[in-house]
Scaffold this active site. Structure first.
Site, short mmCIF file in Angstrom:
data_model
loop_
_atom_site.label_atom_id
_atom_site.label_comp_id
_atom_site.label_asym_id
_atom_site.label_seq_id
_atom_site.Cartn_x
_atom_site.Cartn_y
_atom_site.Cartn_z
N ARG A 70 0.83 -1.36 -0.07
CA ARG A 70 -0.14 0.06 0.10
C ARG A 70 0.73 1.27 -0.10
O ARG A 70 1.81 1.46 0.87
CB ARG A 70 -0.70 -0.04 1.38
CG ARG A 70 -1.82 1.11 1.15
CD ARG A 70 -2.74 0.98 2.59
NE ARG A 70 -3.67 -0.34 2.60
CZ ARG A 70 -4.03 -0.74 3.71
NH1 ARG A 70 -4.08 -0.13 4.89
NH2 ARG A 70 -5.13 -1.55 3.65
N ARG A 139 -1.68 6.90 9.75
CA ARG A 139 -1.88 6.40 8.11
C ARG A 139 -2.05 7.50 7.56
O ARG A 139 -1.91 8.65 7.79
CB ARG A 139 -3.34 5.54 8.25
CG ARG A 139 -3.40 4.24 9.26
CD ARG A 139 -2.59 2.89 8.83
NE ARG A 139 -2.51 1.78 9.64
CZ ARG A 139 -3.66 0.97 9.64
NH1 ARG A 139 -4.12 1.31 8.59
NH2 ARG A 139 -3.54 -0.04 10.30
N LYS A 205 -4.00 1.68 15.14
CA LYS A 205 -3.97 2.74 13.95
C LYS A 205 -4.56 3.95 14.19
O LYS A 205 -5.34 4.06 15.10
CB LYS A 205 -4.78 1.93 12.66
CG LYS A 205 -6.05 1.68 12.80
CD LYS A 205 -6.66 1.19 11.67
CE LYS A 205 -7.82 0.33 11.97
NZ LYS A 205 -8.40 -0.44 10.66
N LYS A 207 -6.14 7.65 12.19
CA LYS A 207 -6.44 8.29 10.91
C LYS A 207 -6.75 9.72 11.17
O LYS A 207 -7.62 10.10 12.14
CB LYS A 207 -7.68 7.25 10.45
CG LYS A 207 -7.45 5.85 10.26
CD LYS A 207 -8.70 5.08 9.80
CE LYS A 207 -8.34 3.54 9.59
NZ LYS A 207 -9.57 3.11 8.96
N CYS A 426 -15.69 -2.53 0.00
CA CYS A 426 -14.35 -2.82 0.23
C CYS A 426 -13.76 -3.98 -0.43
O CYS A 426 -14.67 -4.75 -1.29
CB CYS A 426 -14.14 -3.10 1.85
SG CYS A 426 -14.94 -4.78 2.30
N CYS A 432 -8.43 -10.24 1.37
CA CYS A 432 -8.53 -9.61 2.79
C CYS A 432 -8.78 -11.09 3.62
O CYS A 432 -9.73 -11.87 3.50
CB CYS A 432 -9.64 -8.75 3.06
SG CYS A 432 -9.78 -8.31 4.82
N CYS A 471 -16.83 -7.55 6.35
CA CYS A 471 -16.73 -7.76 7.61
C CYS A 471 -17.03 -6.56 8.60
O CYS A 471 -17.25 -5.54 7.64
CB CYS A 471 -15.63 -8.58 7.95
SG CYS A 471 -14.15 -7.38 8.40
N CYS A 475 -14.00 -0.76 6.74
CA CYS A 475 -13.24 -0.19 5.77
C CYS A 475 -13.85 0.56 4.79
O CYS A 475 -13.29 1.81 4.28
CB CYS A 475 -12.17 -1.20 5.02
SG CYS A 475 -11.22 -2.21 6.29
#
Ligand code: SF4
Length: 488
Positions: A70, A139, A205, A207, A426, A432, A471, A475
């Site tokens: 990424r 991120r 994480k 953001k 997503c 994934c 899920c 995302c």
């Protein structure tokens, strides 16, 4: 030996190095669990083709391992050369496609272990990085995707670049592993201090996203820190900050939940970066490191209260603050089609189904975008709705731009329902590892069934927001959509 926690893995990692260097040069088909956790910080996920799992297991074969890489792209802003680098890399080292992410980055799937170094080095050589694109750090910082020539839009991009610089991890492990490669003995290296993150980085994480009202395309209320500018006499005077948004949750675990951000404060432009550093430091010190499902900033704020959080941030911040400015939002969509930039040039937003840039019967997206970058040398913006905008288009370039889209049979957004233009899904299966159901691969089929119903009801121009994830991790930001499909 019992499985190490992620906190223990970070603790022993010597600046995120672990034993990645050894595995890179060994015969091993994949990395250990400890290195898998560390690889995320370097911008790559170890994955396997889940479509092949059962068949390979029956045949007594190992999983079909590969890597997702990424790129971190502040504000989603790419030069033509940077775009072309990704396109070529997808051909040379990936699965001949790129995925625009919901954080305005690019993901490359299907990279083999032996090509990881080459892949990451190419991103670095293009003036970008994969370092911190994943992992327990800040991120990719998102900005408004519209390249409008206003003070607010220009400044938002400038801040996303400043924040990217400030929050880049300091460990030279990244450079040693991916750029210097075998020339450096990674096992002998001593980690350098991380002034903001410390030895254990963040609990989870983190953001950050900026939007320019009235267009909340980056969904600021779903970010750990969301921001919007206050403009006075065509200058950005300061920013209002909201904190503690986040959509990840787990089915059946009521202690996990999606949450929208709370207003924190307004600060002058000169203090914005310091305010973000103070917020990140509070989360570093008070975030829950005992339970990763309860480790995001949203839980710190939910548990301790926004008043406590504001006081704790202000204690570390030498700056004047005030209540957030009032704001009105009127849409979360991208500016698709033709638009004036405000400086005599134009930009054009192209709808990309589920952000997947490849050539199919539905349109030769990859060929079209490559030709636009190669022949017209146009910069681009990747959007949080997983579309792409090309900008700085001169009046006399418009016919050539149109011709490329036409020749490559790229579907025109003008002919689509508003719901299709704004909906997204997503990645999910087959790459994934957390996916419980399909998402990207079935979303267009779903919209093929929804569109005729909307047209029959006269709702083709209604910006109904439909999002899908494989899920509950969220995302594709499903929990503030009008209709959401969440895999289970
Ligand atoms: Fe994977 Fe779940 Fe994120 Fe979809 S929402 S990409 S299935 S983690």
């Amino acid at each position: 030996m019992s499985k190490l926690s992620v906190e223990e893995i970070k603790d022993r990692s010597r600046g995120l190095r672990g034993t990645i260097a050894e595995t890179l040069t060994s015969e091993a088909t994949h990395f250990t669990e400890e290195d898998y956790q560390l690889l995320k910080f370097h911008g790559t996920y170890q994955q396997d083709d889940r479509d092949l799992r059962v068949e390979r297991k029956r045949a007594g074969l190992d999983k079909a391992w590969s890597f997702m890489v990424r790129s971190k792209i502040p504000g989603g802003d790419l030069t033509a050369a940077q775009y072309l680098m990704h396109d070529k890399m997808a051909e040379d080292l990936g699965n001949a496609s790129m995925r625009i992410t919901t954080r305005e980055g690019f993901q490359m799937h299907g990279v083999l272990k032996g090509d990881l170094r080459e892949c990451i080095a190419r991103v670095k050589a293009a003036g970008l990085t994969t370092f911190g694109a994943c992992g327990d750090v800040v991120r990719n910082t998102m900005g408004p995707s519209s390249p409008r020539a206003t003070a607010a839009h220009r400044d938002a991009l400038a801040i996303s670049e400043e924040l990217t610089e400030v929050f880049l991890p300091h460990s030279s492990g990244y450079f040693d592993l991916w750029i210097e490669g075998e020339k450096v003995d990674a096992s002998a290296a001593e980690p350098e201090p991380e002034p903001i993150y410390g030895k254990h980085y963040l609990p989870r994480k983190f953001k950050i996203g900026l939007a320019v009202p009235p267009q909340n395309d980056v969904d600021i209320y779903t970010q750990d820190i969301g921001m919007y500018p206050h403009v006075v006499e065509d200058q950005v005077a300061g920013y209002s900050l909201v904190v503690g948004g986040g959509f990840g949750m787990s089915h059946g675990k009521t202690e996990t939940f999606p949450r929208l951000a709370d207003p924190l404060f307004y600060v002058h432009r000169k203090d914005v970066v310091a305010a973000c550093v103070a917020i990140v430091e509070v989360q570093r010190d008070f975030g829950d490191r005992t339970d990763r499902k309860h480790a995001r900033l949203k839980y710190t704020i939910e548990d301790r209260g926004i008043e406590w959080f504001r006081e704790e941030v202000c204690r570390r911040l030498d700056a004047e603050t005030a209540p957030v400015k009032e704001v009105t939002w009127d849409n979360v969509a991208d500016d698709l089609g033709w638009h004036e930039q405000g400086d005599g040039q134009y930009f054009h937003g192209v709808f990309v189904p589920q952000g997947r840039v490849h050539d199919t019967e539905a349109g030769q997206f990859r060929t079209a975008f490559r030709r636009i970058a190669q022949e017209l040398h146009l910069p681009s913006r990747l959007t949080s709705n997983t579309n792409i905008l090309f900008y700085n288009i001169a009046e006399d370039q418009k016919p050539a731009f149109e011709a490329i889209l036409e020749e490559c049979a790229v579907p025109r957004s003008e002919a689509m329902t508003a719901a299709r233009q704004t909906g997204h899904a997503c990645v999910a299966l087959p790459t994934c590892g957390l996916a419980l159901s399909e998402s990207e691969r079935v979303f267009s089929g779903l919209m093929d069934e929804v569109d005729p119903v909307l047209r029959e009801l006269g709702l083709e121009d209604e910006p109904l927001l439909i999002r899908m994830t494989g899920c509950p991790n969220g995302c594709a930001r499903p929990y503030n959509a009008d209709i959401a499909f969440v895999g289970r």
